[in-house]
Design a protein around this motif. Structure first.
Motif, PDB file in Angstrom:
ATOM      1  N   UNK A   3       0.850  -1.186   0.000  1.00 27.05           N
ATOM      2  CA  UNK A   3       0.000   0.000   0.000  1.00 27.05           C
ATOM      3  C   UNK A   3       0.887   1.237   0.000  1.00 27.05           C
ATOM      4  N   UNK A   4       0.667   2.116  -0.971  1.00 24.74           N
ATOM      5  CA  UNK A   4       1.423   3.364  -1.055  1.00 24.74           C
ATOM      6  C   UNK A   4       0.584   4.480  -0.451  1.00 24.74           C
ATOM      7  N   UNK A  34      -8.779   6.182  -3.366  1.00 28.10           N
ATOM      8  CA  UNK A  34      -7.876   5.030  -3.484  1.00 28.10           C
ATOM      9  C   UNK A  34      -8.013   4.373  -4.852  1.00 28.10           C
ATOM     10  N   UNK A  35      -6.931   3.754  -5.300  1.00 28.33           N
ATOM     11  CA  UNK A  35      -6.940   2.910  -6.498  1.00 28.33           C
ATOM     12  C   UNK A  35      -6.242   1.606  -6.128  1.00 28.33           C
ATOM     13  N   UNK A  36      -6.662   0.535  -6.775  1.00 33.54           N
ATOM     14  CA  UNK A  36      -6.160  -0.800  -6.414  1.00 33.54           C
ATOM     15  C   UNK A  36      -5.980  -1.633  -7.676  1.00 33.54           C
ATOM     16  N   UNK A  37      -4.905  -2.418  -7.696  1.00 38.35           N
ATOM     17  CA  UNK A  37      -4.616  -3.297  -8.826  1.00 38.35           C
ATOM     18  C   UNK A  37      -3.812  -4.480  -8.316  1.00 38.35           C
ATOM     19  N   UNK A  38      -4.323  -5.685  -8.564  1.00 45.71           N
ATOM     20  CA  UNK A  38      -3.680  -6.919  -8.117  1.00 45.71           C
ATOM     21  C   UNK A  38      -3.381  -6.855  -6.618  1.00 45.71           C
ATOM     22  N   UNK A  39      -2.107  -6.893  -6.250  1.00 44.70           N
ATOM     23  CA  UNK A  39      -1.707  -6.887  -4.843  1.00 44.70           C
ATOM     24  C   UNK A  39      -1.085  -5.541  -4.459  1.00 44.70           C
ATOM     25  N   UNK A  40      -1.499  -4.476  -5.148  1.00 39.57           N
ATOM     26  CA  UNK A  40      -0.971  -3.130  -4.927  1.00 39.57           C
ATOM     27  C   UNK A  40      -2.131  -2.148  -4.783  1.00 39.57           C
ATOM     28  N   UNK A  64      -5.984   2.014 -17.191  1.00 38.64           N
ATOM     29  CA  UNK A  64      -4.719   1.394 -16.780  1.00 38.64           C
ATOM     30  C   UNK A  64      -4.921   0.154 -15.925  1.00 38.64           C
ATOM     31  N   UNK A  65      -6.171  -0.299 -15.748  1.00 39.26           N
ATOM     32  CA  UNK A  65      -6.441  -1.542 -15.053  1.00 39.26           C
ATOM     33  C   UNK A  65      -6.669  -1.423 -13.557  1.00 39.26           C
ATOM     34  N   UNK A  66      -6.862  -0.221 -13.061  1.00 41.06           N
ATOM     35  CA  UNK A  66      -7.073  -0.022 -11.633  1.00 41.06           C
ATOM     36  C   UNK A  66      -8.547  -0.090 -11.275  1.00 41.06           C
ATOM     37  N   UNK A  67      -8.822  -0.565 -10.070  1.00 36.66           N
ATOM     38  CA  UNK A  67     -10.152  -0.462  -9.481  1.00 36.66           C
ATOM     39  C   UNK A  67     -10.147   0.850  -8.712  1.00 36.66           C
ATOM     40  N   UNK A  68     -11.163   1.678  -8.924  1.00 33.88           N
ATOM     41  CA  UNK A  68     -11.186   3.019  -8.367  1.00 33.88           C
ATOM     42  C   UNK A  68     -12.196   3.122  -7.237  1.00 33.88           C
ATOM     43  N   UNK A  69     -11.794   3.702  -6.125  1.00 34.21           N
ATOM     44  CA  UNK A  69     -12.670   3.966  -4.997  1.00 34.21           C
ATOM     45  C   UNK A  69     -12.872   5.481  -4.908  1.00 34.21           C
ATOM     46  N   UNK A  70     -14.136   5.908  -4.996  1.00 36.76           N
ATOM     47  CA  UNK A  70     -14.401   7.342  -4.981  1.00 36.76           C
ATOM     48  C   UNK A  70     -15.699   7.651  -4.256  1.00 36.76           C
ATOM     49  N   UNK A  71     -15.838   8.911  -3.879  1.00 36.73           N
ATOM     50  CA  UNK A  71     -17.061   9.431  -3.292  1.00 36.73           C
ATOM     51  C   UNK A  71     -17.634  10.455  -4.253  1.00 36.73           C
ATOM     52  N   UNK A  72     -18.929  10.353  -4.513  1.00 38.56           N
ATOM     53  CA  UNK A  72     -19.620  11.322  -5.356  1.00 38.56           C
ATOM     54  C   UNK A  72     -20.588  12.116  -4.516  1.00 38.56           C
ATOM     55  N   UNK A  73     -21.294  12.990  -5.157  1.00 34.02           N
ATOM     56  CA  UNK A  73     -22.259  13.827  -4.416  1.00 34.02           C
ATOM     57  C   UNK A  73     -23.529  13.105  -4.172  1.00 34.02           C
TER      58      UNK A  73
END
Length: 73
Positions: A3-4, A34-40, A64-73
């Motif tokens: 985790x970075x 947050x963004x997540x990909x494989x084990x990163x 780019x293959x990332x799963x994106x975690x976001x908050x919207x309105x």
């Protein structure tokens, strides 16, 4: 899992990461936390001004293959 956070890279299990993810989601009211990909994963603080900006940024990460975690309105 790696985790970075800011400029530091941490090694932690999935349970601790999910706890950090919950805290990060509370810190960004409208944007990507947050963004997540494989084990990163990368905790971010991308605050957006509009839904269009949020969708554009989300698409850039998903291409780019990332799963994106976001908050919207």
């Amino acid at each position: 899992m790696k985790v970075k956070v800011m400029n530091h890279l941490y090694q932690m299990n999935r349970e601790k990461y999910n706890g950090m993810l919950k805290i990060a989601s509370e810190q960004v009211p409208f944007g990507i936390y947050a963004v997540e990909k494989d084990d990163y994963a990368e905790l971010r603080c991308d605050k957006c001004d509009s839904m269009t900006q949020l969708k554009k940024l989300t698409r850039q990460f998903r291409v780019n293959g990332f799963k994106v975690f976001s908050n919207g309105r």
